[in-house]
Design an enzyme around this catalytic site. Structure first.
Site, mmCIF file in Angstrom:
data_model
loop_
_atom_site.group_PDB
_atom_site.id
_atom_site.type_symbol
_atom_site.label_atom_id
_atom_site.label_comp_id
_atom_site.label_asym_id
_atom_site.label_seq_id
_atom_site.Cartn_x
_atom_site.Cartn_y
_atom_site.Cartn_z
ATOM 1 N N TYR A 199 60.052 107.396 8.517
ATOM 2 C CA TYR A 199 61.187 106.665 7.947
ATOM 3 C C TYR A 199 61.228 106.836 6.436
ATOM 4 O O TYR A 199 60.231 106.607 5.749
ATOM 5 C CB TYR A 199 61.049 105.186 8.300
ATOM 6 C CG TYR A 199 62.360 104.509 8.578
ATOM 7 C CD1 TYR A 199 62.820 104.335 9.875
ATOM 8 C CD2 TYR A 199 63.151 104.044 7.543
ATOM 9 C CE1 TYR A 199 64.028 103.711 10.141
ATOM 10 C CE2 TYR A 199 64.358 103.426 7.782
ATOM 11 C CZ TYR A 199 64.795 103.260 9.092
ATOM 12 O OH TYR A 199 65.997 102.663 9.328
ATOM 13 N N HIS A 216 72.554 97.211 18.827
ATOM 14 C CA HIS A 216 71.685 96.052 19.021
ATOM 15 C C HIS A 216 70.713 96.312 20.167
ATOM 16 O O HIS A 216 71.003 97.084 21.093
ATOM 17 C CB HIS A 216 72.530 94.815 19.329
ATOM 18 C CG HIS A 216 71.766 93.534 19.268
ATOM 19 N ND1 HIS A 216 71.167 93.074 18.118
ATOM 20 C CD2 HIS A 216 71.485 92.600 20.223
ATOM 21 C CE1 HIS A 216 70.572 91.917 18.358
ATOM 22 N NE2 HIS A 216 70.747 91.613 19.624
ATOM 23 N N HIS A 274 65.794 88.232 21.794
ATOM 24 C CA HIS A 274 66.197 89.147 20.718
ATOM 25 C C HIS A 274 66.336 88.397 19.400
ATOM 26 O O HIS A 274 66.329 87.162 19.352
ATOM 27 C CB HIS A 274 67.522 89.829 21.080
ATOM 28 C CG HIS A 274 68.702 88.899 21.135
ATOM 29 N ND1 HIS A 274 69.964 89.266 20.685
ATOM 30 C CD2 HIS A 274 68.856 87.621 21.581
ATOM 31 C CE1 HIS A 274 70.811 88.268 20.867
ATOM 32 N NE2 HIS A 274 70.174 87.264 21.407
ATOM 33 N N ASP A 323 64.578 92.048 11.964
ATOM 34 C CA ASP A 323 65.864 92.358 12.557
ATOM 35 C C ASP A 323 65.646 92.722 14.019
ATOM 36 O O ASP A 323 64.507 92.685 14.514
ATOM 37 C CB ASP A 323 66.592 93.455 11.770
ATOM 38 C CG ASP A 323 65.851 94.789 11.727
ATOM 39 O OD1 ASP A 323 64.969 95.027 12.579
ATOM 40 O OD2 ASP A 323 66.182 95.608 10.844
ATOM 41 N N CYS A 324 66.716 93.065 14.728
ATOM 42 C CA CYS A 324 66.602 93.247 16.178
ATOM 43 C C CYS A 324 65.639 94.363 16.557
ATOM 44 O O CYS A 324 64.763 94.190 17.412
ATOM 45 C CB CYS A 324 67.977 93.479 16.807
ATOM 46 S SG CYS A 324 68.791 95.023 16.350
ATOM 47 N N SER A 325 65.778 95.522 15.916
ATOM 48 C CA SER A 325 64.916 96.644 16.279
ATOM 49 C C SER A 325 63.515 96.488 15.699
ATOM 50 O O SER A 325 62.524 96.907 16.306
ATOM 51 C CB SER A 325 65.538 97.963 15.814
ATOM 52 O OG SER A 325 65.809 97.936 14.426
ATOM 53 N N ASP A 371 64.389 102.217 14.871
ATOM 54 C CA ASP A 371 65.775 101.768 14.938
ATOM 55 C C ASP A 371 66.311 101.750 16.363
ATOM 56 O O ASP A 371 65.925 102.574 17.205
ATOM 57 C CB ASP A 371 66.661 102.671 14.085
ATOM 58 C CG ASP A 371 66.464 102.433 12.597
ATOM 59 O OD1 ASP A 371 65.919 101.374 12.227
ATOM 60 O OD2 ASP A 371 66.862 103.302 11.798
ATOM 61 N N ALA A 372 67.258 100.850 16.622
ATOM 62 C CA ALA A 372 67.762 100.625 17.977
ATOM 63 C C ALA A 372 68.352 101.882 18.603
ATOM 64 O O ALA A 372 68.067 102.205 19.761
ATOM 65 C CB ALA A 372 68.800 99.506 17.968
#
Length: 321
Positions: free
Chosen positions: A91, A260, A272, A206-208, A225-226
């Site tokens: 990343y 998401h 989540h 965050d979600c991911s 990442d998602a």
């Protein structure tokens, strides 16, 4: 490129050096306080929401990075532990250079010693000789060099030994792969945790970042990442979902761009990190909007999709800072 290691409890990785705002300045200091930074964000109407497009991800104390270049006190880095769809080195992003360090003793220990991996949500790291305790969080990993008086003795990125309560760490190069029920149990530890765009720490996710860290804690490495998480693992359709499968949501009633991710917990529900202003929670997969309309498919990871770790070898390593 050179190798360096995070020397602060949590480091923000920014899209570029111009993205931090005035209220982010407290987190650019040499010894940043996550709590102070979040308090300042919460004092402003769009403090947390304004991180969108600015903050890329986060790093924990001791995590390694490749440093491509340093410009005006900022390090352009790649994170090998967070797989990225466009960059094999990991990343990408920018970190204040003084949040990184290189010490040959730590580098050697990182490559050869078992780790003391923090399993408590938060614990204290007593740095030898400094007479101060630093708060560090879940999944922080530091080279384990011994045990004394109920403490795990660890090496810190600046080459100074430190101590962490032994009951708060798991010692080993990796964490064992956990069954589905353990993954769900791990995820439920964070019910109520505030959402933080780019977050991957116990101070906010965050979600991911949430499912990324939960799976890491359960011995399974997945992308950061998602939309990339949705490209690997075994694809699972709605009627075949099992607990601990990842569930993905996309615009255009599930047919557009994936935006998401959550984890299926059974009984048509998933856990989540929804969005800014809403904490980690369990919701219905078929009744709660917009998720009922945006579900697209699930993915099942069993631990074989990515290597447990990436070897840190290079022609050059960083200099001590």
């Amino acid at each position: 490129m050179t190798i360096a290691y995070v020397r602060v409890p949590v480091a923000n990785v920014w899209k570029d050096p111009d993205r931090p705002r005035e209220n982010d300045g407290v987190f650019l200091e040499r010894h940043p306080s996550v709590s102070n930074w979040l308090s300042r964000l919460d004092e402003e109407k769009d403090g947390r929401l304004g991180l969108v497009g600015r903050l890329e991800t986060q790093l924990l104390l001791g995590e390694p990075v490749w440093v491509k270049e340093e410009i005006n006190g900022w390090a352009h880095v790649f994170i090998p532990g967070q797989p990225h769809h466009e960059e094999q080195r990991g990343y990408p992003g920018w970190v204040p250079a003084h949040h990184l360090a290189y010490h040959p003793d730590f580098h050697h220990a990182w490559e050869s010693h078992p780790f003391a991996i923090v399993t408590a949500l938060k614990t204290g790291l007593l740095i030898d000789g400094a007479q101060r305790t630093v708060e560090i969080g879940w999944l922080t990993r530091l080279p384990f060099i011994g045990e004394a008086n109920g403490d795990a003795i660890v090496m810190t990125p600046t080459g100074i030994p430190g101590r962490v309560p032994a009951e708060h760490v798991h010692v080993g190069r990796t964490l064992p792969v956990a069954a589905a029920d353990r993954r769900i149990e791990t995820a439920r530890r964070f019910l109520g945790l505030p959402y933080l765009w780019g977050g991957t720490s116990v101070y906010g996710m965050d979600c991911s970042g949430f499912v990324y860290r939960v799976f890491e804690a359960c011995g399974i490495r997945i992308p950061r990442d998602a939309h990339v998480q949705a490209a690997f693992g075994q694809r699972i359709e709605r009627d075949s979902l099992e607990p601990a499968d990842l569930v993905f949501f996309a615009y255009e009633q599930g047919k557009g761009r994936i935006h998401h991710v959550g984890m299926y917990v059974g009984d048509d529900h998933f856990i989540h990190a929804p969005r800014t202003g809403l904490p980690v929670q369990v919701q219905s997969l078929s009744q709660d909007a917009p998720y009922a309309e945006e579900f697209c498919f699930g993915r099942r990871y069993d631990g074989s999709e990515f290597p447990a770790s990436i070897p840190l070898t290079a022609d050059m390593v960083g200099e001590e800072t």
